[in-house]
Write an enzyme that holds these catalytic residues in place. Structure first.
Site, PDB file in Angstrom:
ATOM      1  N   ARG A 194       4.163 -30.028  28.279  1.00  0.00           N
ATOM      2  CA  ARG A 194       5.269 -29.497  29.094  1.00  0.00           C
ATOM      3  C   ARG A 194       6.585 -29.573  28.331  1.00  0.00           C
ATOM      4  O   ARG A 194       7.417 -28.664  28.412  1.00  0.00           O
ATOM      5  CB  ARG A 194       5.392 -30.252  30.423  1.00  0.00           C
ATOM      6  CG  ARG A 194       4.276 -29.982  31.391  1.00  0.00           C
ATOM      7  CD  ARG A 194       4.220 -28.502  31.795  1.00  0.00           C
ATOM      8  NE  ARG A 194       3.022 -28.203  32.526  1.00  0.00           N
ATOM      9  CZ  ARG A 194       1.912 -27.667  32.015  1.00  0.00           C
ATOM     10  NH1 ARG A 194       1.852 -27.360  30.744  1.00  0.00           N
ATOM     11  NH2 ARG A 194       0.870 -27.423  32.761  1.00  0.00           N
ATOM     12  N   GLU A 213       6.451 -26.822  25.976  1.00  0.00           N
ATOM     13  CA  GLU A 213       6.641 -25.581  26.728  1.00  0.00           C
ATOM     14  C   GLU A 213       8.126 -25.345  27.045  1.00  0.00           C
ATOM     15  O   GLU A 213       8.596 -24.205  27.028  1.00  0.00           O
ATOM     16  CB  GLU A 213       5.821 -25.667  28.023  1.00  0.00           C
ATOM     17  CG  GLU A 213       5.722 -24.393  28.799  1.00  0.00           C
ATOM     18  CD  GLU A 213       4.790 -24.569  29.989  1.00  0.00           C
ATOM     19  OE1 GLU A 213       3.941 -23.690  30.166  1.00  0.00           O
ATOM     20  OE2 GLU A 213       4.917 -25.575  30.731  1.00  0.00           O
ATOM     21  N   SER A 266      21.357 -32.458  14.969  1.00  0.00           N
ATOM     22  CA  SER A 266      20.590 -33.438  14.205  1.00  0.00           C
ATOM     23  C   SER A 266      19.536 -34.116  15.072  1.00  0.00           C
ATOM     24  O   SER A 266      19.777 -34.419  16.245  1.00  0.00           O
ATOM     25  CB  SER A 266      21.528 -34.501  13.637  1.00  0.00           C
ATOM     26  OG  SER A 266      20.796 -35.479  12.934  1.00  0.00           O
TER      27      SER A 266
END
Length: 152
Positions: free
Chosen positions: A98, A101, A124
């Protein structure tokens, strides 16, 4: 309580098994351990997974809290982290997938907004901190709040 099945994580450092076994025996959360070593809980978990470098002070405090031999722990954790190899791509673990995703779906949107606010550059992941909080709304639903803070 987060624990580790090392057979499921063949790329983790040797210290991971030692740390997770001691954590389980002591029945401690990452929040408990983080409080003891003076770091936040995500940074502490990253040390356990070999994705962050522990300072000598961290090693001494971990050894003390987890009742581990400091010299052995320092030998196992003395090298540099081998970052980024601990997760298959794409990830198979549902929660990690997830998060992946989220980057798939919002990555270019994040990039566009960050470029508009900061100009050309990157955030960074070395000069970086992250935090996880739990919020509960008025209906009693729990929400995860993940903060990412990186130097531009």
């Amino acid at each position: 309580m987060a624990n580790l099945a090392t057979l499921d994580h063949p790329y983790l450092p040797q210290s991971a098994s030692l740390l997770f076994d001691a954590k389980a025996k002591a029945n401690l959360t990452f929040e408990d351990i983080a409080r003891h070593i003076g770091r936040n809980e995500v940074a502490t978990a990253a040390i356990f997974y070999g994705q962050a470098k522990a300072s000598k002070e961290d090693v001494v405090k971990l050894a003390e809290l987890l009742r581990l031999p400091a010299q052995a722990l320092e030998m196992q954790m003395g090298g540099f982290p081998d970052r980024g190899r601990s997760v298959d791509m794409p990830p198979r673990e549902p929660l990690i997938y997830r998060l992946y995703e989220i980057v798939q779906n919002y990555g270019y949107a994040y990039k566009a907004v960050l470029n508009e606010k900061f100009g050309d550059g990157i955030m960074s992941a070395i000069s970086f901190s992250t935090n996880v909080e739990k919020e509960t709304d008025d209906d009693g639903n729990n929400w995860a709040v993940i903060t990412l803070r990186g130097k531009w």
